[in-house]
Design a protein around this motif. Structure first.
Motif, PDB file in Angstrom:
ATOM      1  N   LYS A 336       0.858  -1.187   0.000  1.00  0.00           N
ATOM      2  CA  LYS A 336       0.000   0.000   0.000  1.00  0.00           C
ATOM      3  C   LYS A 336       0.897   1.242   0.000  1.00  0.00           C
ATOM      4  CE  LYS A 336      -3.631  -2.677   0.853  1.00  0.00           C
ATOM      5  NZ  LYS A 336      -4.710  -2.931  -0.120  1.00  0.00           N
ATOM      6  N   PHE A 337       0.431   2.303  -0.629  1.00  0.00           N
ATOM      7  CA  PHE A 337       1.184   3.562  -0.698  1.00  0.00           C
ATOM      8  C   PHE A 337       0.334   4.691  -0.119  1.00  0.00           C
ATOM      9  CE2 PHE A 337       2.686   0.829  -4.089  1.00  0.00           C
ATOM     10  CZ  PHE A 337       4.066   0.967  -4.050  1.00  0.00           C
ATOM     11  N   ILE A 338       0.995   5.566   0.647  1.00  0.00           N
ATOM     12  CA  ILE A 338       0.269   6.695   1.227  1.00  0.00           C
ATOM     13  C   ILE A 338       1.240   7.850   1.461  1.00  0.00           C
ATOM     14  CG2 ILE A 338       0.569   5.842   3.583  1.00  0.00           C
ATOM     15  CD1 ILE A 338      -2.227   6.957   4.225  1.00  0.00           C
ATOM     16  N   PRO A 339       0.851   9.093   1.126  1.00  0.00           N
ATOM     17  CA  PRO A 339       1.702  10.259   1.398  1.00  0.00           C
ATOM     18  C   PRO A 339       1.419  10.803   2.802  1.00  0.00           C
ATOM     19  CG  PRO A 339      -0.170  10.918   0.094  1.00  0.00           C
ATOM     20  CD  PRO A 339      -0.334   9.440   0.329  1.00  0.00           C
ATOM     21  N   ILE A 340       2.470  11.198   3.521  1.00  0.00           N
ATOM     22  CA  ILE A 340       2.293  11.711   4.881  1.00  0.00           C
ATOM     23  C   ILE A 340       3.325  12.798   5.172  1.00  0.00           C
ATOM     24  CG2 ILE A 340       1.471   9.463   5.735  1.00  0.00           C
ATOM     25  CD1 ILE A 340       4.236   9.334   7.248  1.00  0.00           C
ATOM     26  N   SER A 341       3.140  13.412   6.326  1.00  0.00           N
ATOM     27  CA  SER A 341       4.177  14.256   6.923  1.00  0.00           C
ATOM     28  C   SER A 341       4.342  13.785   8.363  1.00  0.00           C
ATOM     29  CB  SER A 341       3.788  15.740   6.888  1.00  0.00           C
ATOM     30  OG  SER A 341       4.701  16.499   7.640  1.00  0.00           O
ATOM     31  N   GLY A 342       5.468  13.121   8.627  1.00  0.00           N
ATOM     32  CA  GLY A 342       5.701  12.606   9.974  1.00  0.00           C
ATOM     33  C   GLY A 342       5.886  13.704  10.999  1.00  0.00           C
ATOM     34  N   LEU A 343       6.328  14.892  10.567  1.00  0.00           N
ATOM     35  CA  LEU A 343       6.569  15.992  11.496  1.00  0.00           C
ATOM     36  C   LEU A 343       5.287  16.697  11.894  1.00  0.00           C
ATOM     37  CD1 LEU A 343       8.679  17.655  13.026  1.00  0.00           C
ATOM     38  CD2 LEU A 343       8.886  19.108  10.990  1.00  0.00           C
ATOM     39  N   THR A 344       4.431  16.999  10.923  1.00  0.00           N
ATOM     40  CA  THR A 344       3.179  17.708  11.223  1.00  0.00           C
ATOM     41  C   THR A 344       2.044  16.760  11.570  1.00  0.00           C
ATOM     42  OG1 THR A 344       2.431  17.718   8.911  1.00  0.00           O
ATOM     43  CG2 THR A 344       3.887  19.527   9.615  1.00  0.00           C
ATOM     44  N   GLY A 345       2.172  15.488  11.216  1.00  0.00           N
ATOM     45  CA  GLY A 345       1.112  14.519  11.497  1.00  0.00           C
ATOM     46  C   GLY A 345       0.046  14.445  10.429  1.00  0.00           C
ATOM     47  N   ALA A 346       0.226  15.136   9.299  1.00  0.00           N
ATOM     48  CA  ALA A 346      -0.761  15.092   8.223  1.00  0.00           C
ATOM     49  C   ALA A 346      -0.851  13.684   7.650  1.00  0.00           C
ATOM     50  CB  ALA A 346      -0.383  16.091   7.126  1.00  0.00           C
ATOM     51  N   ASN A 347      -2.061  13.146   7.544  1.00  0.00           N
ATOM     52  CA  ASN A 347      -2.369  11.811   7.021  1.00  0.00           C
ATOM     53  C   ASN A 347      -1.873  10.684   7.932  1.00  0.00           C
ATOM     54  OD1 ASN A 347      -3.848  12.535   4.817  1.00  0.00           O
ATOM     55  ND2 ASN A 347      -2.409  11.764   3.275  1.00  0.00           N
ATOM     56  N   VAL A 348      -1.501  11.034   9.168  1.00  0.00           N
ATOM     57  CA  VAL A 348      -1.110   9.991  10.117  1.00  0.00           C
ATOM     58  C   VAL A 348      -2.336   9.525  10.893  1.00  0.00           C
ATOM     59  CG1 VAL A 348       0.327   9.397  12.099  1.00  0.00           C
ATOM     60  CG2 VAL A 348       1.247  10.844  10.284  1.00  0.00           C
ATOM     61  N   LEU A 349      -2.894  10.411  11.710  1.00  0.00           N
ATOM     62  CA  LEU A 349      -4.145  10.097  12.407  1.00  0.00           C
ATOM     63  C   LEU A 349      -5.315  10.836  11.772  1.00  0.00           C
ATOM     64  CD1 LEU A 349      -5.450   8.596  14.799  1.00  0.00           C
ATOM     65  CD2 LEU A 349      -5.034  10.640  16.187  1.00  0.00           C
ATOM     66  N   ASP A 350      -5.058  12.054  11.288  1.00  0.00           N
ATOM     67  CA  ASP A 350      -6.094  12.863  10.636  1.00  0.00           C
ATOM     68  C   ASP A 350      -5.685  13.143   9.199  1.00  0.00           C
ATOM     69  OD1 ASP A 350      -7.629  13.084  13.019  1.00  0.00           O
ATOM     70  OD2 ASP A 350      -6.227  14.622  13.742  1.00  0.00           O
ATOM     71  N   GLU A 351      -6.690  13.276   8.367  1.00  0.00           N
ATOM     72  CA  GLU A 351      -6.442  13.505   6.939  1.00  0.00           C
ATOM     73  C   GLU A 351      -5.822  14.878   6.711  1.00  0.00           C
ATOM     74  OE1 GLU A 351      -9.006  13.578   2.725  1.00  0.00           O
ATOM     75  OE2 GLU A 351      -9.973  13.100   4.646  1.00  0.00           O
ATOM     76  N   VAL A 352      -4.980  14.967   5.698  1.00  0.00           N
ATOM     77  CA  VAL A 352      -4.331  16.227   5.357  1.00  0.00           C
ATOM     78  C   VAL A 352      -5.391  17.244   4.910  1.00  0.00           C
ATOM     79  CG1 VAL A 352      -3.932  15.482   2.960  1.00  0.00           C
ATOM     80  CG2 VAL A 352      -2.494  17.280   3.977  1.00  0.00           C
ATOM     81  N   ASP A 353      -5.141  18.481   5.242  1.00  0.00           N
ATOM     82  CA  ASP A 353      -6.061  19.561   4.870  1.00  0.00           C
ATOM     83  C   ASP A 353      -6.135  19.652   3.352  1.00  0.00           C
ATOM     84  OD1 ASP A 353      -7.426  21.936   4.437  1.00  0.00           O
ATOM     85  OD2 ASP A 353      -6.553  22.911   6.192  1.00  0.00           O
ATOM     86  N   PRO A 354      -7.343  19.617   2.759  1.00  0.00           N
ATOM     87  CA  PRO A 354      -7.472  19.711   1.296  1.00  0.00           C
ATOM     88  C   PRO A 354      -6.846  20.969   0.715  1.00  0.00           C
ATOM     89  CG  PRO A 354      -9.529  18.987   2.271  1.00  0.00           C
ATOM     90  CD  PRO A 354      -8.636  19.383   3.405  1.00  0.00           C
TER      91      PRO A 354
END
Length: 591
Positions: A336-354
């Motif tokens: 599976k592939f997914i883009p994230i930001s480990g520093l800000t937490g985007a797409n880790v627990l909550d979805e990234v801001d559109p």
């Protein structure tokens, strides 16, 4: 004559000697008092008894001894004639084969047994009632799991090239899931600022010692736990530097899911993925070590050189897919592939801001790149592990052990259900012990199912009896061997030895075991085009070889077809992963 003195002039008889006159028979010696003969129920009119008594010159005791040894009686013609009269045919009369003589001997033995020469045997003492031993039966689950958390346990190993952001991502997951309080985070922020590494504060959650914090490099495998509503997780933060690959192997051998962290920052992805980078080696090792699901997280998407651009995300994925396929992964089912930001937490627990990334929601809605979950945690919660067999034999490779009022072994239950009070065997020493304590995490439990990381108190064992790489098991026990036949894929070779031949030495890694080994014999090789050589003398990079491996000491293993986790292995030498393989055959068991 012995003892004769030729110089003697006279001879005087002993004072105790009786007088003797030549020509007169010597007087009989004084009778010797003997024990009273044992009473028997011999029939004195029996013809066989009369014949034996006559041969013994009417010596009853001698006759009884002869009867007690019937095999010698047939040498006397009288006895043979007597037996012939009883319709027992002897060899001299009939000329038949020797086996008929055996019948005659048996007839004599039967005759003497009927005469009851030996004193009657005492009445047999009744055997004591058997004591019921504790048996390790595989008890079916009855639903009584009061002491067990019903949520499935999953081990996550974070792998990838150094500086990809593994420790930062691991620390942020713990923070977002409320496993680290705000005060601790503020403390780490201050410490990171003092080191002029403001962005490292989340990594300090996993990197706990001073060396790791000063260099910004993970050395040991960091461990931490977090829970969701669906599952319980253990994070294994593996080191990314090539010098610590053996530590990474120890972490990956415990994992169910691999999280391959890729840096999307310009230059960092290329460094990690090119030859010599750890992205390739880690992905390959994860597959070899039994990771069933691989999540590729494209990290640092918030970096100024990326800014959540889809083009950069697609470029990284486009280069990774062919390589992962060559490692043996089924892209559509296992990756599976997914883009994230480990520093800000985007797409880790909550979805990234559109507003930052307007293309992600349409992508996961269409299940692009095999991903329909909008966040990393949601994706992890969706995985299923149907291959875990709680009714099989226990297999618990020992990752480490320590002493605390007894020997405590640490490891992951690979199969079966281990219970407090059960008897187990430790391979390869074959010593048997009893489990007197069991903990899942820090909580005492009565039993643990496959996938659980446990602490096991092994009663009666010392720390030298339960070592790293040993296996705690229940019947039928695993094998411990020094030789095995395997299928080996050659991935790399040392610079000073470009081909693999018999006599090649390396380090054998299988589950938690590490042992020196030697390639003893190569049976056949298959090149990249599929051409097989049955009389191969060597193998080179890119080939597959069927060969025999011999280890310096016995290692507890199994065939890949029977127990995959115990049948996978890796060969490493001079800081390189030389090959990955699976065990196909073990020596026959010794009686």
């Amino acid at each position: 004559m012995s003892g004769f003195n030729p110089n003697a002039t006279s001879w005087t008889p002993s004072a105790s000697a009786a007088s003797w006159t030549p020509g007169v028979p010597a007087p009989a010696p004084a009778p010797v008092v003997e024990a009273a003969p044992m009473e028997t129920d011999i029939d004195e009119n029996d013809p066989l008894w009369k014949a034996v008594l006559k041969i013994a010159n009417n010596d009853t005791d001698k006759a009884q001894r002869m009867i007690a040894n019937p095999d010698t009686l047939l040498q006397y013609p009288e006895i043979a004639a007597l037996m012939a009269g009883d319709d027992v045919v002897m060899e001299g009369e009939s000329g038949e084969a020797d086996w008929e003589k055996v019948d005659a001997v048996e007839a004599v033995i039967e005759k003497t047994e009927q005469m009851n020469i030996e004193p009657p045997k005492p009445a047999p003492v009744p055997a004591p009632e058997p004591v019921e031993e504790e048996v390790n039966e595989v008890v079916a689950d009855d639903g009584d799991d009061d002491d067990c958390d019903p949520r499935e346990h999953v081990n996550l190993v974070f792998i990838g090239h150094v500086d990809a952001g593994k420790s930062t991502l691991s620390g942020n997951i713990l923070y977002l899931t409320d496993n680290v309080d705000k005060r601790t985070i503020e403390k780490y922020e201050r410490e990171a600022k003092e080191l002029n590494r403001e962005s490292w504060f989340l990594a300090f959650i996993m990197d706990t010692n001073d060396e790791e914090r000063a260099k910004g490099k993970t050395v040991e495998v960091g461990r931490a736990t977090f829970n969701t509503d669906v599952k319980r997780y253990t994070i294994l933060d593996a080191p990314g530097h090539k010098n610590y690959v053996p530590n990474m192997i120890m972490g990956a051998s415990q994992a169910d899911v691999g999280v391959l962290v890729i840096s999307a920052r310009k230059g960092e992805f290329e460094t990690g993925f090119d030859r010599g980078g750890q992205t390739r080696e880690h992905a390959m090792l994860a597959k070899t070590l039994g990771v069933t699901h691989l999540v590729v997280v494209i990290n640092k998407m918030d970096d100024p050189t990326v800014q959540w651009k889809k083009e950069r995300y697609d470029e990284c994925i486009g280069k990774l897919k062919p390589f992962l396929k060559s490692c043996g992964y089924k892209i559509k089912k296992e990756v599976k592939f997914i883009p994230i930001s480990g520093l800000t937490g985007a797409n880790v627990l909550d979805e990234v801001d559109p507003s930052e990334c307007n293309w992600w929601k349409p992508a996961y809605t269409k299940a692009e790149n095999n991903t329909s979950a909008k966040t990393l945690i949601g994706l992890l919660d969706s995985f299923q592990f149907p291959d875990r067999d709680a009714s099989a034999s226990v297999r618990l490779p020992v990752l480490d052990r320590y002493s605390d009022r007894g020997t405590i072994a640490m490891g992951k239950v690979e199969s079966g259900t281990i219970r407090e009070g059960m008897k187990v065997m430790v391979m390869p020493t074959r010593n048997e012990y009893k489990i007197t304590g069991l903990w899942a995490g820090e909580e005492p439990v009565k039993k643990a199912k496959p996938g659980e990381n446990v602490l096991v108190k092994v009663h009666g064992a010392g720390t030298e009896d339960v070592q790293k790489g040993f296996v705690i098991c229940s019947p039928p026990y695993c094998r411990a061997v020094t030789k095995l036949i395997c299928e080996l894929a050659i991935l790399d070779m040392p610079d000073n030895q470009p081909i693999l031949t018999a006599g090649f030495n390396a380090i054998f890694h299988c589950h938690c075991a590490e042992e020196e080994c030697e390639i003893v014999k190569i049976f056949e090789t298959t090149d990249r085009k599929g051409k097989t050589n049955k009389n191969a003398a060597f193998a080179s990079i890119g080939m597959r070889a069927v060969c025999m491996v011999e280890t310096a000491r016995s290692v507890p293993v199994d065939t890949f077809s029977h127990q995959p986790m115990m049948g996978r292995f890796t060969l490493r030498t001079e800081g390189k992963t030389i090959g990955i393989g699976k065990i196909v055959k073990l020596p026959p068991k010794k009686d």
